[in-house]
Design a protein around this motif. Sequence first.
Motif, PDB file in Angstrom:
ATOM      1  N   TRP A 145     -10.750  -0.996  12.539  1.00 40.83           N
ATOM      2  CA  TRP A 145      -9.899   0.052  11.985  1.00 40.83           C
ATOM      3  C   TRP A 145      -9.097  -0.434  10.785  1.00 40.83           C
ATOM      4  O   TRP A 145      -8.760   0.333   9.885  1.00 40.83           O
ATOM      5  N   GLY A 146      -8.784  -1.728  10.750  1.00 40.66           N
ATOM      6  CA  GLY A 146      -8.014  -2.265   9.640  1.00 40.66           C
ATOM      7  C   GLY A 146      -8.692  -2.111   8.306  1.00 40.66           C
ATOM      8  O   GLY A 146      -8.031  -2.134   7.258  1.00 40.66           O
ATOM      9  N   ARG A 147     -10.005  -1.935   8.301  1.00 45.91           N
ATOM     10  CA  ARG A 147     -10.718  -1.697   7.044  1.00 45.91           C
ATOM     11  C   ARG A 147     -10.322  -0.368   6.424  1.00 45.91           C
ATOM     12  O   ARG A 147     -10.453  -0.166   5.214  1.00 45.91           O
ATOM     13  N   TRP A 148      -9.846   0.550   7.255  1.00 47.70           N
ATOM     14  CA  TRP A 148      -9.513   1.895   6.790  1.00 47.70           C
ATOM     15  C   TRP A 148      -8.003   2.118   6.678  1.00 47.70           C
ATOM     16  O   TRP A 148      -7.569   3.205   6.301  1.00 47.70           O
ATOM     17  N   GLY A 149      -7.236   1.121   6.994  1.00 51.40           N
ATOM     18  CA  GLY A 149      -5.784   1.245   6.911  1.00 51.40           C
ATOM     19  C   GLY A 149      -5.121   0.381   7.970  1.00 51.40           C
ATOM     20  O   GLY A 149      -5.702   0.116   9.033  1.00 51.40           O
ATOM     21  N   SER A 150      -3.916  -0.041   7.680  1.00 49.34           N
ATOM     22  CA  SER A 150      -3.203  -0.927   8.597  1.00 49.34           C
ATOM     23  C   SER A 150      -2.946  -0.247   9.939  1.00 49.34           C
ATOM     24  O   SER A 150      -2.511   0.902  10.004  1.00 49.34           O
ATOM     25  N   LEU A 193       4.968   7.872   2.536  1.00 50.33           N
ATOM     26  CA  LEU A 193       4.317   6.597   2.268  1.00 50.33           C
ATOM     27  C   LEU A 193       4.571   5.627   3.411  1.00 50.33           C
ATOM     28  O   LEU A 193       5.724   5.427   3.809  1.00 50.33           O
ATOM     29  N   CYS A 194       3.525   5.030   3.919  1.00 49.86           N
ATOM     30  CA  CYS A 194       3.646   4.055   5.005  1.00 49.86           C
ATOM     31  C   CYS A 194       3.662   2.664   4.383  1.00 49.86           C
ATOM     32  O   CYS A 194       2.622   2.175   3.906  1.00 49.86           O
ATOM     33  N   THR A 195       4.821   2.030   4.386  1.00 51.29           N
ATOM     34  CA  THR A 195       4.971   0.755   3.683  1.00 51.29           C
ATOM     35  C   THR A 195       4.117  -0.340   4.310  1.00 51.29           C
ATOM     36  O   THR A 195       3.667  -1.253   3.618  1.00 51.29           O
ATOM     37  N   GLY A 196       3.868  -0.259   5.607  1.00 50.05           N
ATOM     38  CA  GLY A 196       3.019  -1.247   6.249  1.00 50.05           C
ATOM     39  C   GLY A 196       1.578  -1.162   5.803  1.00 50.05           C
ATOM     40  O   GLY A 196       0.791  -2.072   6.051  1.00 50.05           O
ATOM     41  N   ASN A 197       1.217  -0.083   5.128  1.00 46.74           N
ATOM     42  CA  ASN A 197      -0.134   0.078   4.614  1.00 46.74           C
ATOM     43  C   ASN A 197      -0.228  -0.282   3.139  1.00 46.74           C
ATOM     44  O   ASN A 197      -1.270  -0.113   2.523  1.00 46.74           O
ATOM     45  N   GLY A 198       0.907  -0.761   2.570  1.00 47.57           N
ATOM     46  CA  GLY A 198       0.850  -1.286   1.208  1.00 47.57           C
ATOM     47  C   GLY A 198       1.363  -0.383   0.118  1.00 47.57           C
ATOM     48  O   GLY A 198       1.152  -0.668  -1.057  1.00 47.57           O
ATOM     49  N   THR A 199       2.047   0.702   0.455  1.00 47.66           N
ATOM     50  CA  THR A 199       2.562   1.614  -0.566  1.00 47.66           C
ATOM     51  C   THR A 199       4.035   1.881  -0.316  1.00 47.66           C
ATOM     52  O   THR A 199       4.469   1.972   0.829  1.00 47.66           O
ATOM     53  N   SER A 200       4.795   2.008  -1.395  1.00 39.58           N
ATOM     54  CA  SER A 200       6.219   2.312  -1.273  1.00 39.58           C
ATOM     55  C   SER A 200       6.647   3.173  -2.440  1.00 39.58           C
ATOM     56  O   SER A 200       5.932   3.317  -3.441  1.00 39.58           O
ATOM     57  N   ILE A 201       7.825   3.754  -2.324  1.00 37.69           N
ATOM     58  CA  ILE A 201       8.367   4.574  -3.414  1.00 37.69           C
ATOM     59  C   ILE A 201       8.557   3.725  -4.657  1.00 37.69           C
ATOM     60  O   ILE A 201       8.271   4.165  -5.780  1.00 37.69           O
ATOM     61  N   GLY A 231       2.284   1.261   9.770  1.00 40.19           N
ATOM     62  CA  GLY A 231       0.951   1.257   9.190  1.00 40.19           C
ATOM     63  C   GLY A 231       0.435   2.653   8.910  1.00 40.19           C
ATOM     64  O   GLY A 231       1.200   3.615   8.807  1.00 40.19           O
ATOM     65  N   HIS A 232      -0.897   2.769   8.821  1.00 39.32           N
ATOM     66  CA  HIS A 232      -1.543   3.974   8.315  1.00 39.32           C
ATOM     67  C   HIS A 232      -1.574   5.128   9.301  1.00 39.32           C
ATOM     68  O   HIS A 232      -1.855   6.255   8.918  1.00 39.32           O
ATOM     69  N   TRP A 233      -1.265   4.875  10.584  1.00 42.17           N
ATOM     70  CA  TRP A 233      -1.340   5.940  11.588  1.00 42.17           C
ATOM     71  C   TRP A 233       0.038   6.181  12.200  1.00 42.17           C
ATOM     72  O   TRP A 233       0.281   5.881  13.378  1.00 42.17           O
ATOM     73  N   PRO A 234       0.982   6.761  11.448  1.00 39.06           N
ATOM     74  CA  PRO A 234       2.341   6.938  11.967  1.00 39.06           C
ATOM     75  C   PRO A 234       2.422   7.916  13.132  1.00 39.06           C
ATOM     76  O   PRO A 234       3.346   7.834  13.938  1.00 39.06           O
ATOM     77  N   PRO A 412      -3.071  -3.629   2.559  1.00 43.33           N
ATOM     78  CA  PRO A 412      -3.917  -3.061   3.622  1.00 43.33           C
ATOM     79  C   PRO A 412      -4.719  -1.836   3.203  1.00 43.33           C
ATOM     80  O   PRO A 412      -5.826  -1.632   3.709  1.00 43.33           O
ATOM     81  N   ASN A 413      -4.184  -1.019   2.288  1.00 41.12           N
ATOM     82  CA  ASN A 413      -4.887   0.214   1.920  1.00 41.12           C
ATOM     83  C   ASN A 413      -5.904   0.015   0.803  1.00 41.12           C
ATOM     84  O   ASN A 413      -6.424   0.987   0.260  1.00 41.12           O
ATOM     85  N   TRP A 414      -6.207  -1.246   0.467  1.00 42.32           N
ATOM     86  CA  TRP A 414      -7.167  -1.512  -0.604  1.00 42.32           C
ATOM     87  C   TRP A 414      -8.610  -1.575  -0.118  1.00 42.32           C
ATOM     88  O   TRP A 414      -9.530  -1.555  -0.927  1.00 42.32           O
TER      89      TRP A 414
END
Length: 508
Positions: A145-150, A193-201, A231-234, A412-414
């Motif tokens: 699953w980590g391939r698709w998001g943290s 934005l889920c910061t654990g997945n690599g994105t932030s404001i 991560g990607h599944w909040p 993680p989201n790359w």
Amino acid sequence: MTAFVLVSGMFTGTHVWQDTAARLTAAGAEAHPVALTGLDGPSTATGPGIDLEAHIADVLAVIDSVAATTDRKIVLVGHDYGIHPALGAADRRADRVERIVYLDSAMPRDGLPPLAAVPDQSLRERLAGDAGDGGALPPPAHDEWGRWGSTAGVPAPALDRLTALAAPQPLGTLLQPLTLTGAVHSVPTTGVLCTGNGTSIEMVQLLVGFGDPALRALVDPRVTFFELATGHWPMLSCPAELTDVLLRAAAGEGHRLAPVDAAEPPPHLRPFLLDVPEAPRERHGNVDLYLPDAEEPRPAVLFVHGGPVPVDARPTPRDWPTLAGYARMAADGGAVGAVVDHRLHDLADYERAAADVAAAVELVRADPRVDADRVALWFFSGGGPITADWLDAPPAWLRCLAATYPILAPLPNWGLSGGTRFHPARAVANAGTLPVVLTRVGREVPEIAATVEEFLAAAEKCGADIEVVDVPHGHHSFETVDPTDESRDAVRRAMRSVLDRVGRPDKA
């Protein structure tokens, strides 16, 4: 008085919304998870008729049902892939949808298929070749699953259930382009934005500063943002926090980005923090050479910009003050300074960007004014992952590798989690005696800072030769946004260290 229409992402169905929907209902809202054709269960059928249009029809059916039975305002939430059918439906019911929530999702563009948002280039190419066969993409195994998001924060039982109920993704849903009339642009939006997945404001604000036309709409006051430290599944990792954010988004709350001041240059085009003497510059294709005052062959330093940089960005990076400033500093120190424009325009472009850098290295080394056995490579920001190629198998002529506020592990989201390529924190184990000069800023974006610390921990473990130049009060791109004595001293120190390692007259 809100009705939330919840659209799930790839491989998932209505089950992922169970906790969030219950909490929304308890708070007095309505929650309507959308059952997407072919996805809502582990054994649903697939076929050539299941495409993006079929999923848009699924969302439209729920919107129309809600609108027919209640006067509550409708907030449409799209997670991951789900934002594509959500936008398609909102474009056709713009008068009924009060707000669209992008839940840790990409920004779909009219005319592009959802596959364009998948960062794994090899997977994109393989799936594009399967167009029209009516097949499906198998769901991830438990450890994939980590391939698709943290999966950060997802409890073990929830991950087990996610895997057990995952369904194959019909290829037609990924390959059919999203077609919009433009009506959806009138609907207010919120990005979660889920910061654990690599994105932030903060990262989004930096990207807006690059002037990407696709991001200009994000400074509209009707656009708000929230962050969740997960991560990607909040909906699985923090349903209570997600519920609170969704309710606040429906109320129009959230952070608004600072608009770009047209009267001021963006941060990357502000003046370099040092007054560096001009040097003769030659343009060779996508490479600029800054030449020292010397007759005999001299060492060279090739500067590699970050990104992704919009394909139509002007000026291009080799004309940015920071890159040109560093190259002139190298020439003033007795080395040939070189700057390459590479094609990192998208997260899927790392392979061709790395090829551009390798070609630039050969061009520089082949120049008769360059001592081909004394070369350094210097990477910035999003160019950092390309360092892995050179750390993994350093050639003898590479005397030093430098990196300034770099990204040193894929976020993680790359979709780049496997192997050592483009993963410097793993590749450094093979760096041997190659000297590395790392400039670290104290006010780095947290998601990027974490990759630097991962790299340094790995470097310490394998005994790599790392010199860290700290800028405690510096921000990302500090050379143009923090013109302080501390910043100037750091740039001078880093340049001296690099030039010392390639060998030059003591002038810097």
